[in-house]
Write an enzyme that holds these catalytic residues in place. Structure first.
Site, PDB file in Angstrom:
ATOM      1  N   HIS A 111       6.421   3.744  -0.292  1.00 36.02           N
ATOM      2  CA  HIS A 111       5.080   4.426  -0.459  1.00 36.02           C
ATOM      3  C   HIS A 111       5.430   5.580   0.452  1.00 36.02           C
ATOM      4  CE1 HIS A 111       0.525   5.558   1.403  1.00 36.02           C
ATOM      5  NE2 HIS A 111       0.485   4.286   0.103  1.00 36.02           N
ATOM      6  N   ASP A 128       6.645  -2.866   6.002  1.00 31.02           N
ATOM      7  CA  ASP A 128       6.187  -2.209   5.739  1.00 31.02           C
ATOM      8  C   ASP A 128       5.483  -3.583   5.140  1.00 31.02           C
ATOM      9  OD1 ASP A 128       3.799  -1.282   4.663  1.00 31.02           O
ATOM     10  OD2 ASP A 128       4.929   0.726   3.829  1.00 31.02           O
ATOM     11  N   GLN A 135       1.442  -4.677   1.621  1.00 34.23           N
ATOM     12  CA  GLN A 135       1.697  -5.193   0.450  1.00 34.23           C
ATOM     13  C   GLN A 135       1.503  -6.577   0.445  1.00 34.23           C
ATOM     14  OE1 GLN A 135      -0.902  -3.815  -1.922  1.00 34.23           O
ATOM     15  NE2 GLN A 135      -0.254  -1.997  -1.353  1.00 34.23           N
ATOM     16  N   LYS A 146      -6.737  -4.031   3.403  1.00 32.44           N
ATOM     17  CA  LYS A 146      -5.936  -5.006   2.229  1.00 32.44           C
ATOM     18  C   LYS A 146      -5.898  -6.240   1.506  1.00 32.44           C
ATOM     19  CE  LYS A 146      -2.786  -0.763   1.438  1.00 32.44           C
ATOM     20  NZ  LYS A 146      -3.021  -0.419   0.567  1.00 32.44           N
ATOM     21  N   CYS A 178       0.639   6.297  -4.568  1.00 30.08           N
ATOM     22  CA  CYS A 178       1.669   7.233  -3.241  1.00 30.08           C
ATOM     23  C   CYS A 178       3.527   7.435  -3.280  1.00 30.08           C
ATOM     24  CB  CYS A 178       0.622   7.153  -2.086  1.00 30.08           C
ATOM     25  SG  CYS A 178      -0.601   7.067  -1.299  1.00 30.08           S
TER      26      CYS A 178
HETATM   27  N1  7TS Z   1       2.323   0.636   2.558  1.00 27.88           N
HETATM   28  C1  7TS Z   1       2.203   0.319   1.245  1.00 27.88           C
HETATM   29  C2  7TS Z   1       3.583  -0.152   0.699  1.00 27.88           C
HETATM   30  C3  7TS Z   1       0.796   0.383   0.742  1.00 27.88           C
HETATM   31  O1  7TS Z   1       1.067  -0.139  -0.421  1.00 27.88           O
HETATM   32  C4  7TS Z   1       0.747   1.664   1.685  1.00 27.88           C
HETATM   33  C5  7TS Z   1      -0.965   1.735   0.818  1.00 27.88           C
HETATM   34  C6  7TS Z   1       0.869   2.173   2.717  1.00 27.88           C
HETATM   35  C7  7TS Z   1       1.587   1.497   3.426  1.00 27.88           C
HETATM   36  C8  7TS Z   1      -0.633   2.206   4.119  1.00 27.88           C
HETATM   37  O2  7TS Z   1      -1.728   1.941   3.954  1.00 27.88           O
HETATM   38  P1  7TS Z   1      -2.978   3.113   4.950  1.00 27.88           P
HETATM   39  O3  7TS Z   1      -3.815   1.210   5.246  1.00 27.88           O
HETATM   40  O4  7TS Z   1      -2.168   2.840   6.128  1.00 27.88           O
HETATM   41  O5  7TS Z   1      -3.169   3.476   3.467  1.00 27.88           O
HETATM   42  N2  7TS Z   1      -1.426   1.890  -0.205  1.00 27.88           N
HETATM   43  C9  7TS Z   1      -2.174   1.716  -1.268  1.00 27.88           C
HETATM   44  C10 7TS Z   1      -2.076   1.859  -2.878  1.00 27.88           C
HETATM   45  O6  7TS Z   1      -1.239   1.260  -3.048  1.00 27.88           O
HETATM   46  N3  7TS Z   1      -3.071   2.823  -3.189  1.00 27.88           N
HETATM   47  O7  7TS Z   1      -3.824   2.648  -1.974  1.00 27.88           O
HETATM   48  C11 7TS Z   1      -3.351   2.400  -0.444  1.00 27.88           C
END
Ligand code: 7TS
Length: 404
Positions: free
Chosen positions: A119, A196, A199, A222, A362
């Site tokens: 991501h 990371d 997910q 999430k 992303c």
């Molecule tokens: N890393 C991964 C693998 C992610 O899927 C996401 C967010 C992030 C980092 C960032 O997370 P945040 O909570 O700081 O935004 N992914 C997604 C997505 O797949 N669709 O919307 C956000």
């Protein structure tokens, strides 16, 4: 698995005249009543600043905040709650390591290893940090099944590699990455590993100690918790040597007009008034998840993945990306059709009350590398059902009738 749908009031609403079918859980999950109630209770009964007052409300609020830290520490198998830092989310957690740990531990010519399925949040912070110190970034490639093999990691390791930062699970391919094996390989060579977990933490039973990583980042929103809060876990030894990310109130031991000394960990990393209700809400979310059982959630998702993979394969012209086996994925499947834009399919599905995500998610470098214009992503969670997937499959067929 017990019927959890009644715990999620939002699932009762309709969208465009149809019952909502929410299949965009990789972007953010819905929240159970327990989590929302806990946040409301916090504001109605306990709201007060933490770590500073000696009045009852401040003490109770501090107890709830620190109680949440303990719940989260237990949830991911940390050695102790001091290793849990509250952040805004995965993005901030990763930026903190890139901004503070990298300059103190890497030098010009060193290499940071990422993978091609990352991501943007696990790419850009390292690009910027590497640029500042003159380090290099290399990428581990996924294989034809969308997997990261240990042989490929081995190929990319050299004496120059000082850090591997990699997703535990991909937000596009669904791939579960063999973190434990990567950590073993890395640590034998003195390489640090940052994971990371955005997910993975919602779907897999996480134990940071048995994984053997050095950093683990994830987001509350999430995994049934509120937005605006997340976690950076790191080994206590690392945190003790790490420079604070921000400076200000609450994180000091002593301050003079000339300089300052820091409070103990983890407080020294949480300058300013923290997101107390967010932490408390995340505490309620991990309690809810633990009560359901992460193994039950995982089994339910594997069932749904098997079912959906079978159903999607029947659709003419579909291209499914990521591992072919359901048990190698978390709860998501992405696909595309040549000559039909993913946004058009998502728009038709929306008219039927079905929420999916379309686009690059992303992860633009991965899409470009695979030479895929964009994908439709279906991501499910503990409250989704096979009946909903049937409606989705019919919806995709209807979209194709309209669009082809
Ligand atoms: N890393 C991964 C693998 C992610 O899927 C996401 C967010 C992030 C980092 C960032 O997370 P945040 O909570 O700081 O935004 N992914 C997604 C997505 O797949 N669709 O919307 C956000």
């Amino acid at each position: 698995m017990k019927d959890v749908r009644k715990d999620f009031p939002i699932l009762n609403r309709t969208v465009n005249g149809s019952p909502l079918i929410y299949l965009d859980n990789a972007a953010t999950s819905q929240k159970p009543k327990e989590v929302v109630d806990k946040i409301v209770e916090y504001y109605y009964k306990y709201n007060s600043n933490v770590h500073r007052g000696i009045h009852t409300l401040s003490e109770e609020s501090t107890e709830m905040y620190e109680g949440a830290r303990k719940l989260i520490s237990d949830f991911i198998g940390a050695d102790n709650p001091r290793e849990i830092l509250f952040t805004k989310g995965t993005t901030e957690s990763l930026n903190r390591i890139a901004e503070r740990w990298v300059p103190a531990n890497l030098k010009r010519g060193d290499v940071i290893l990422l993978s091609d399925l990352e991501h943007h949040s696990n790419i850009i912070p390292w690009q910027k940090a590497a640029e500042r110190i003159g380090a290099e970034i290399n990428y581990i490639n996924t294989d034809d099944n969308g997997e990261i093999t240990i042989e490929e990691v081995k190929k990319m390791i050299s004496d120059k590699v000082k850090l591997i930062s990699i997703s535990h699970a991909s937000n596009v391919l669904g791939t579960i990455v063999p973190i434990k094996e990567i950590c073993k390989l890395a640590h034998d060579k003195g390489i640090y590993v940052c994971v990371d977990g955005a997910q993975a933490a919602p779907h897999l039973k996480i134990n940071v100690q048995s994984l053997g990583c050095d950093f683990y980042a994830f987001s509350s929103h999430k995994m049934l918790g509120p937005m605006g809060v997340g976690v950076l876990w790191a080994k206590e030894k690392i945190l003790k040597e790490l420079e604070p990310y921000e400076y200000g109130g609450g994180m000091i031991d002593e301050v003079s007009f000339k300089n300052a000394a820091w409070a103990e960990i983890p407080i020294r990393f949480e300058a300013g008034t923290p997101n107390v209700s967010g932490a408390v809400g995340l505490g309620a979310a991990v309690t809810y998840l633990s009560n359901i059982g992460m193994d039950n959630i995982r089994n339910h998702e594997i069932e749904l993945s098997k079912y959906l993979l079978e159903g999607l394969k029947e659709i003419k012209g579909i291209n499914i990306i990521g591992p072919r086996e359901a048990d190698k994925r978390t709860g998501l499947i992405s696909f595309y059709f040549l000559n039909i834009h993913s946004h058009d399919i998502a728009s038709v599905l929306n008219t039927l009350g079905i929420a999916v995500r379309s686009g690059y998610h992303c992860a633009m470098p991965l899409h470009n590398k695979l030479n895929i214009p964009s994908t439709v992503r279906v991501s499910y969670y503990l409250y989704n059902t096979k009946e909903e997937l049937n409606t989705l499959l019919n919806g995709i067929k209807k979209a194709l009738d309209i669009l082809s």
